[in-house]
Scaffold this active site. Sequence first.
Site, PDB file in Angstrom:
ATOM      1  N   HIS A  64      -2.795  -1.592   2.086  1.00 29.60           N
ATOM      2  CA  HIS A  64      -2.303  -2.880   1.607  1.00 29.60           C
ATOM      3  C   HIS A  64      -1.948  -3.852   2.743  1.00 29.60           C
ATOM      4  O   HIS A  64      -2.606  -4.870   2.942  1.00 29.60           O
ATOM      5  CB  HIS A  64      -1.084  -2.666   0.714  1.00 29.60           C
ATOM      6  N   ASP A  65      -0.870  -3.555   3.447  1.00 30.56           N
ATOM      7  CA  ASP A  65      -0.266  -4.538   4.350  1.00 30.56           C
ATOM      8  C   ASP A  65      -1.152  -4.978   5.512  1.00 30.56           C
ATOM      9  O   ASP A  65      -1.087  -6.151   5.909  1.00 30.56           O
ATOM     10  CB  ASP A  65       1.065  -4.009   4.876  1.00 30.56           C
TER      11      ASP A  65
END
Length: 311
Positions: free
Chosen positions: A241-242
């Site tokens: 994700h990040d």
Amino acid sequence: MLPRPLIIDCDPGVDDAIALLLAFASPAEFDLLGITTVAGNVPLALTQANARRICHLAQRTDVPVYAGCPRPLLRSLTTAEDIHGATGLQGTDLPEPTLPLQSQHAVAFLIEQLTTTSVPITLATLGPLTNLAVALIQCPAIAQGIGQVVMMGGSLGAGNITPAAEFNIYVDPHAAKVVVDAGLPLTMIGLDVTHQVVTTPDRLAALEALGTPVGKAAAGMLCYYGQLDVERHGLTAPPLHDPCVIAYLLRPDLFAGRPMYLAIETEGTLCLGRTVANDHPTPTDPANATVIETADADGIYALLIERLGKL
């Protein structure tokens, strides 16, 4: 071009750690002013310590780390040890950090930086938006110092903590509403995008093949991380994700999106924390965010492996 002034607000967390490493490995593009931490994936005592551990791993002890809000604005804290492990960095055994934690509160740091800067600052938000929301509430003038906010959060489709909501927004939906409603230049990178960027065995092997402490630590964390997401969401491999936020700032050509009207559900129970996006904005609900919809996963992983190989 001069490096872009950047503050990363995060809750490390395995994917936050990989995102920090990608930013550390890009000094020509980023002037990393500081890392602010918030409670989210694990409690604040762990997120601030984990951020400092990653600074040591990358030999970037020049970057100050600030602890921020230990809980959401109105709700009790929800954490994600089932995804990130009890320490938040399951899969690697990094030593206790010797880099000191800054005494200044993360919110005070944000306000100071954003009200005194002569160059607009980019904010990369990788966790719940509590720190930024409190800063906006305390000092609305900080908006003038923000060049761009790129957040990992939300979803156009299903959530990952509830059927309706993505984790970062669900943890503090009221903070997310403050940020989304503040009229900032905002880009949302949600689950629709990050579920396209998965850590396949070949990609994991490429990280391991770096043979460096950073490569080994990254591969170790990613061996554990995200397995529950694979089972819950029917993915081919664990999502990352990040790091998509940092990759977007480095290579926006790897992503595609469009302006939308974005709102946060804070009143309901079944849909608490849902990001509601209208891809046909109206005069009464004009576009207030760029919502990313697709990503070039091969390009993102090639960038990640190339950059981490420099640490």
